[in-house]
Design a protein around this motif. Structure first.
Motif, PDB file in Angstrom:
ATOM      1  N   HIS A  36       7.974   1.295   6.599  1.00  0.00           N
ATOM      2  CA  HIS A  36       7.220   1.861   7.721  1.00  0.00           C
ATOM      3  C   HIS A  36       6.160   2.860   7.244  1.00  0.00           C
ATOM      4  O   HIS A  36       5.108   2.997   7.866  1.00  0.00           O
ATOM      5  CB  HIS A  36       8.174   2.504   8.744  1.00  0.00           C
ATOM      6  N   ARG A  39       3.391   0.475   6.147  1.00  0.00           N
ATOM      7  CA  ARG A  39       2.732  -0.253   7.242  1.00  0.00           C
ATOM      8  C   ARG A  39       2.060   0.687   8.245  1.00  0.00           C
ATOM      9  O   ARG A  39       0.988   0.407   8.748  1.00  0.00           O
ATOM     10  CB  ARG A  39       3.745  -1.138   7.992  1.00  0.00           C
ATOM     11  N   GLU A  40       2.750   1.782   8.567  1.00  0.00           N
ATOM     12  CA  GLU A  40       2.259   2.593   9.688  1.00  0.00           C
ATOM     13  C   GLU A  40       1.574   3.897   9.264  1.00  0.00           C
ATOM     14  O   GLU A  40       0.668   4.350   9.954  1.00  0.00           O
ATOM     15  CB  GLU A  40       3.411   2.849  10.666  1.00  0.00           C
ATOM     16  N   THR A  45      -0.679  -3.487   6.317  1.00  0.00           N
ATOM     17  CA  THR A  45       0.263  -4.345   7.034  1.00  0.00           C
ATOM     18  C   THR A  45       0.568  -5.657   6.306  1.00  0.00           C
ATOM     19  O   THR A  45       1.224  -6.534   6.865  1.00  0.00           O
ATOM     20  CB  THR A  45      -0.274  -4.669   8.441  1.00  0.00           C
ATOM     21  N   GLY A  46       0.108  -5.774   5.073  1.00  0.00           N
ATOM     22  CA  GLY A  46       0.430  -6.991   4.319  1.00  0.00           C
ATOM     23  C   GLY A  46       1.899  -7.072   3.942  1.00  0.00           C
ATOM     24  O   GLY A  46       2.417  -8.149   3.676  1.00  0.00           O
ATOM     25  N   HIS A  48       5.632  -7.153   4.934  1.00  0.00           N
ATOM     26  CA  HIS A  48       6.259  -7.553   6.199  1.00  0.00           C
ATOM     27  C   HIS A  48       7.737  -7.185   6.269  1.00  0.00           C
ATOM     28  O   HIS A  48       8.344  -6.834   5.260  1.00  0.00           O
ATOM     29  CB  HIS A  48       6.091  -9.058   6.390  1.00  0.00           C
ATOM     30  N   ILE A  49       8.284  -7.308   7.468  1.00  0.00           N
ATOM     31  CA  ILE A  49       9.710  -7.042   7.688  1.00  0.00           C
ATOM     32  C   ILE A  49      10.326  -8.313   8.253  1.00  0.00           C
ATOM     33  O   ILE A  49       9.879  -8.801   9.292  1.00  0.00           O
ATOM     34  CB  ILE A  49       9.916  -5.885   8.692  1.00  0.00           C
ATOM     35  N   VAL A  86       0.735  -6.049  -1.766  1.00  0.00           N
ATOM     36  CA  VAL A  86      -0.120  -7.233  -1.852  1.00  0.00           C
ATOM     37  C   VAL A  86      -1.596  -6.864  -1.824  1.00  0.00           C
ATOM     38  O   VAL A  86      -2.422  -7.503  -2.492  1.00  0.00           O
ATOM     39  CB  VAL A  86       0.235  -8.226  -0.718  1.00  0.00           C
ATOM     40  N   GLU A  87      -1.910  -5.795  -1.103  1.00  0.00           N
ATOM     41  CA  GLU A  87      -3.322  -5.402  -0.998  1.00  0.00           C
ATOM     42  C   GLU A  87      -3.877  -4.936  -2.342  1.00  0.00           C
ATOM     43  O   GLU A  87      -5.097  -4.867  -2.510  1.00  0.00           O
ATOM     44  CB  GLU A  87      -3.497  -4.292   0.050  1.00  0.00           C
ATOM     45  N   PHE A 112       4.173 -15.537   5.878  1.00  0.00           N
ATOM     46  CA  PHE A 112       4.886 -14.301   6.184  1.00  0.00           C
ATOM     47  C   PHE A 112       5.697 -13.785   4.997  1.00  0.00           C
ATOM     48  O   PHE A 112       5.733 -12.588   4.740  1.00  0.00           O
ATOM     49  CB  PHE A 112       5.802 -14.508   7.405  1.00  0.00           C
ATOM     50  N   THR A 114       4.987 -14.550   1.937  1.00  0.00           N
ATOM     51  CA  THR A 114       4.131 -14.683   0.753  1.00  0.00           C
ATOM     52  C   THR A 114       3.880 -13.371   0.009  1.00  0.00           C
ATOM     53  O   THR A 114       4.005 -13.339  -1.227  1.00  0.00           O
ATOM     54  CB  THR A 114       2.788 -15.338   1.156  1.00  0.00           C
ATOM     55  N   PRO A 115       3.523 -12.278   0.691  1.00  0.00           N
ATOM     56  CA  PRO A 115       3.274 -11.045  -0.074  1.00  0.00           C
ATOM     57  C   PRO A 115       4.478 -10.608  -0.915  1.00  0.00           C
ATOM     58  O   PRO A 115       4.331 -10.308  -2.111  1.00  0.00           O
ATOM     59  CB  PRO A 115       2.946 -10.025   1.029  1.00  0.00           C
TER      60      PRO A 115
ATOM     61  N   ARG B  26      -4.013 -12.192   0.579  1.00  0.00           N
ATOM     62  CA  ARG B  26      -4.514 -10.813   0.428  1.00  0.00           C
ATOM     63  C   ARG B  26      -3.781  -9.838   1.334  1.00  0.00           C
ATOM     64  O   ARG B  26      -4.160  -8.668   1.430  1.00  0.00           O
ATOM     65  CB  ARG B  26      -6.011 -10.771   0.732  1.00  0.00           C
ATOM     66  N   GLY B  27      -2.754 -10.323   2.044  1.00  0.00           N
ATOM     67  CA  GLY B  27      -2.062  -9.445   2.983  1.00  0.00           C
ATOM     68  C   GLY B  27      -2.907  -9.130   4.196  1.00  0.00           C
ATOM     69  O   GLY B  27      -2.720  -8.115   4.859  1.00  0.00           O
ATOM     70  N   TYR B  31      -0.312 -10.705  12.054  1.00  0.00           N
ATOM     71  CA  TYR B  31       0.883 -11.100  12.807  1.00  0.00           C
ATOM     72  C   TYR B  31       1.068 -10.091  13.949  1.00  0.00           C
ATOM     73  O   TYR B  31       0.440  -9.030  13.966  1.00  0.00           O
ATOM     74  CB  TYR B  31       2.108 -11.113  11.885  1.00  0.00           C
TER      75      TYR B  31
END
Lengths: 180, 785
Positions: A36, A39-40, A45-46, A48-49, A86-87, A112, A114-115, B26-27, B31
């Motif tokens: 979090h 992401r936040e 946001t690359g 994921h959860i 991933v970024e 989803f 992939t990263p 690349r992220g 979603y």
């Protein structure tokens, strides 16, 4: 942005993380999960959860170079750490060989997982430049993919391994994706 | 290829790298959980610990006192607005939030709206719900007993029986069974499983009070149908509802239904005036969202002593959980289960299914399967092997003897389907040759003599996909056509908008290839958009392998409409009659004068700058395609297993899949679809099953207990193809996304039973776990301790 999570409880801690080379500092609750934060707080946001039991690996990032499931670490636990997501894989407009491999070998479908999958692969290839198929499968066994059946993910990682070895073997031009 | 064009067209049949990959690697995918709107609040859900209980009281005071918590929504609040119940896609109704009772464990009981997801979770923990437990029923066979607890007292009919459905000719089938020389019979259970796309379900609902417009970013496979349903339920005019299905992290059927969380988030946004995000945890997703399968089947097959199959008789109890919220076409409560006669020429068949309520979450969604085809294929493919074993015939020989001959297509099945095309012997022979079937049989005999357990399993399945012809197929009355709209820009690039939506299938690439092929424009100059109801033409969505058969066809037909207009522009440019032109090598050229030609790019420019007098400017078309029939992909699979006598573990040594999905748009993507489908076929064959204890507690409610295949269990799938085009599809394609999920389980089960057949084992229910196998080995005295 600043985290919204500071509004609910009183205790907060100042945490500084370096994500893909850039520092992020925030006052966060001790319970804030690393995923979090990424992401936040950092807005990346690359990552994921996909589950709540440390099973799926969609949230995998590199913490000081080691793959870790960021849904199971608290941000305060890794204060000061170097995080790679991933970024951070693409450098100077050039894809990391693992990213290139996933495109060339059709290693992704919905994208989803992939990263996380790619970061596990990056860490594998950094410690083992010439993995066998079994070693690749073992390395990614903590990352679930529901779309691909893993066959093309294995091929993608083999593709990247080959690219990285060839780049290593060629002194010039500069190695492709060999930055750490 | 068009040598005149500098950029290659790369239309049909090219393994074009996927356009969508650029953002995913690349992220930069977008979603639902990545959507962040100003002032956005979070919603979290209080769920029932009981499978069946009355709700005595809900006390939200402690939750409301918690910092960050803004509102608690209960069934009583929704009831006041007439929203406590909603219609299901199957014509049943379903609780959004309960007013006074819960009917399955993990059912939504109340919702907490808060400033962030942590505060919302705090609120959930503080909502105090007082329950009085009731006895639950989780076994559909017990649910049909007279004294069983009643799951749905809201219904007029005071039993747990939902509906009875049948297909085929009962009298003729019984007659053949009465005269049959050989009859085999088995009880098969197809376990309850869950799709578990790696992205869970969720939405961001945003109601604009000034515009009166509701925008919902939503994990849905069918955005237009959702818009219509939302409009009917909420009375918000349909043009004021905007559903956006952004990047979706896997669907597999689990994102077709409307879950209560979506509706509650919309209510919460209307109530608070803020955008509201709701994202499920994995455990919530796995415990409460719709499930697949859960069919209790009794199957009988009648045959002559020489192996000629004559008739099939099937009775099924289908566990649909507490609400009949399956996502089937409305005339097919048991989906397309009646395709159960499979690839075989039978004189008669009769199939019955009874739907039953239990205290479990809704069942009946697909798991990468076209409406119950997996259950049908598993039954027939297992029964053919049971018959082969009874007759001591090789299962390949028995199949070859009974296949519908290639010359009999189109073939009318005893349950009423018209198969479009097929060549089953060619596929099986190719599979047997590639895997070295005879040699494997010899190896098996040698190993068996040494006490080693090796099995070879076949599956020669027929699928039925591409719903569907609108005279037969609808969902809630909406006909199951699909659509495409193409606009060619002056400089020769194009945008395509389609009524279906992608969850990983690669539509942004494959639909561009269809247009590239039909119009002779380079694939890289074509953008495909989907999933946004404000811009895309109306469509029924992506599931049941229907995108290529329906919207793919619409795309080709729309492109051909454009080509017709282009021909007139070409005639104008070349100063000849349209009749003097031929479409050759991706350009219009004057017959007999190949040097005199124009490309689509030149025509596109003329359509906006130099179009003929009397003709509308522009170059665009839309098509709503109503397929004349479904398509029937098929395949021949061979699985080789070795069984560890010490542990009972089944190891897939080789698995070869020969698939035939007609003409292929992108071989790389088809291969990927088959790899994934095979893995989701192996999953319920060897690993996945959801069970409940007698109190209705789910036993596999998270990823620690529900075992998805990892790279370690998944074998290196081998794939190949035969090509039998669909005669009625505009470019001869059939659907492919689900073939392998449908075809793989019986190949694996047949291989395991084959390994144990000399012990007298005739059937093992999936999932075939090491423990199940070890018990069988022990029983027959062949387990190694």
């Amino acid at each position: 942005m600043t985290t919204q999570t500071t509004q609910t409880t009183q205790t907060t801690h100042k945490v500084t993380l370096t994500i893909n080379g850039q520092p992020y500092t925030a006052e966060v609750e001790p319970r804030l999960l690393l995923v979090h934060f990424i992401r936040e707080v950092a807005g990346l946001t690359g990552t994921h959860i996909g589950c709540d039991t440390t099973s799926c690996g969609a949230c995998t990032v590199l913490v000081n170079g080691v793959p870790a499931k960021s849904c199971t670490l608290l941000a305060v636990q890794v204060d000061g750490a170097e995080i790679r997501t991933v970024e951070g894989l693409e450098q100077d407009g050039k894809l990391h060989p693992v990213q290139d491999g996933f495109v060339q070998e059709h290693g992704l479908q919905c994208g989803f997982c992939t990263p996380g999958m790619m970061l596990t692969a990056v860490a594998l290839l950094e410690r083992n430049p010439q993995p066998t198929e079994d070693e690749i499968r073992r390395a990614i066994s903590g990352n679930l993919c529901r779309c691909t059946g893993y066959v093309n993910i294995v091929k993608s990682i083999q593709y990247a391994a080959k690219q990285m070895r060839e780049a290593q073997a060629t002194p010039a031009p500069a190695p492709v994706g060999a930055e750490v | 290829m068009a040598t005149e064009t500098e950029t290659p067209i790369r239309g049909m049949g090219h393994s074009v790298k996927r356009k969508e990959d650029a953002r995913f690697i690349r992220g930069r995918g977008r979603y639902v959980d990545d959507i962040k709107l100003p002032g956005m609040l979070f919603l979290d859900i209080v769920r029932s610990p009981y499978a069946h209980a009355t709700i005595k009281n809900i006390d939200a005071s402690a939750a409301l006192a918690q910092p960050g918590v803004l509102a608690v929504i209960t069934g009583k609040d929704l009831d006041a607005a007439g929203l406590a119940w909603m219609p299901t896609l199957m014509g049943d109704k379903q609780m959004v939030l309960p007013v006074d009772r819960v009917v399955y464990q993990a059912q939504e009981v109340a919702a907490v709206v808060a400033t962030d997801r942590y505060a919302a979770a705090d609120g959930v923990a503080l909502v105090n719900v007082e329950y009085e437990p009731l006895p639950p029923v989780t076994d559909p066979i017990k649910a049909l007993e007279a004294d069983a607890p009643l799951v749905r007292p809201d219904r007029e009919q005071k039993t747990n029986h939902i509906w009875h459905w049948e297909a085929g000719d009962a009298a003729r089938t019984d007659e053949l069974f009465n005269q049959a020389e050989v009859v085999v019979k088995e009880d098969l259970y197809i376990p309850r499983i869950h799709v578990c796309s790696i992205e869970t379900c969720g939405c961001v609902a945003s109601f604009d009070a000034v515009e009166g417009k509701l925008t919902v970013y939503m994990t849905t496979q069918a955005p237009h149908a959702i818009r219509t349903v939302f409009s009917l339920v909420t009375s918000i005019p349909e043009h004021k509802i905007h559903i956006i299905s952004p990047d979706i992290g896997g669907g597999f059927g689990g994102k077709v239904p409307v879950y209560p969380g979506y509706v509650i988030a919309c209510v919460a946004s209307i109530k608070t005036g803020h955008p509201v995000k709701w994202i499920e945890d994995r455990s919530e997703n796995l415990q409460a969202d719709s499930f697949a399968r859960d069919y209790h089947i009794t199957a009988e097959l009648a045959a002559k002593r020489d192996g000629t199959m004559q008739a099939l008789r099937v009775k099924t109890i289908a566990d649909h959980g507490a609400f009949d919220a399956a996502a089937n076409p409305s005339k097919f409560p048991a989906g397309l289960f009646s395709v159960i006669t499979g690839s075989y020429e039978l004189d008669a068949a009769h199939v019955e299914v009874d739907g039953v309520y239990t205290n479990k979450p809704s069942g009946g969604v697909a798991y990468r399967c076209s409406f119950r085809v997996t259950e049908a294929v598993h039954t027939i493919e297992r029964m053919v092997d049971v018959l082969a074993q009874k007759l001591s015939m090789d299962p390949a020989e028995l199949r070859l003897k009974n296949f519908i001959p290639p010359e009999k297509f189109p073939y009318k099945s005893p349950t009423g389907w018209e198969y479009d095309s097929g060549n089953y012997p060619a596929a099986l022979r190719k599979a047997m040759e590639e895997i070295g079937y005879e040699q494997l049989r010899r190896e098996q005999a040698e190993k068996r003599a040494r006490g080693e357990l090796m099995g070879i399993g076949l599956s020669t399945f027929t699928e039925i996909v591409g719903a569907g012809p609108s005279h037969t197929f609808d969902i809630l009355g909406i006909k199951m056509f699909d659509s495409a709209e193409i606009r060619v820009h002056p400089t020769g690039s194009a945008i395509v908008r389609i009524g279906v939506q992608t969850q990983g299938q690669g539509h942004e690439t494959t639909f561009a290839q269809i247009v590239a092929e039909e119009l002779g424009l380079p694939v890289e100059n074509i953008t495909v958009e989907h999933g946004d109801t404000d811009t895309a033409p109306y469509g029924l969505g992506t599931y049941a392998s229907r995108s290529t058969p329906t919207a793919g066809a619409a795309t080709a037909v729309a492109a051909r409409k454009i080509r017709e207009k282009a021909k007139n522009i070409a005639a104008h440019l070349l100063e000849v009659s349209p009749d003097d032109l031929e479409w050759e090598n991706y350009q219009f050229r004057v017959k007999g004068t190949p040097g005199k030609a124009v490309t689509m790019q030149q025509i596109a420019f003329a359509a906006y700058t130099n179009h003929p007098q009397g003709m509308e400017a522009g170059l665009e078309a839309v098509d709503y395609y109503d397929p004349p029939n479904l398509t029937f992909p098929f395949g021949a699979y061979v699985c080789v297993v070795d069984i560890d006598r010490g542990t009972g573990e089944v190891k897939i040594r080789r698995f070869l899949a020969i698939d035939d999905c007609g003409n292929i748009i992108n071989p790389m993507i088809v291969d990927g679809q088959i790899h994934g489908g095979l893995t989701m076929g192996m999953a319920p064959a060897l690993l996945e099953e959801i069970t409940y204890d007698e109190n209705g507690n789910i036993q596999q409610g998270n990823f620690m207990d529900y075992l998805l295949p990892t790279a370690m269990e998944t074998p290196a799938w081998e794939t190949d193809k035969t090509v039998t085009p669909s005669p009625h599809h505009p470019f001869g394609a059939k659907g492919v996304g689900e073939s392998a999920t449908v075809g793989a389980p019986p190949a694996i089960a047949n291989a395991v039973v084959d390994a144990l057949s000399h012990l007298g084992v005739t059937h093992i229910d999936i999932p075939i776990t090491p423990w199940k196998v070890y018990k069988i080995l022990e029983e027959h005295g062949v387990a190694e301790s």
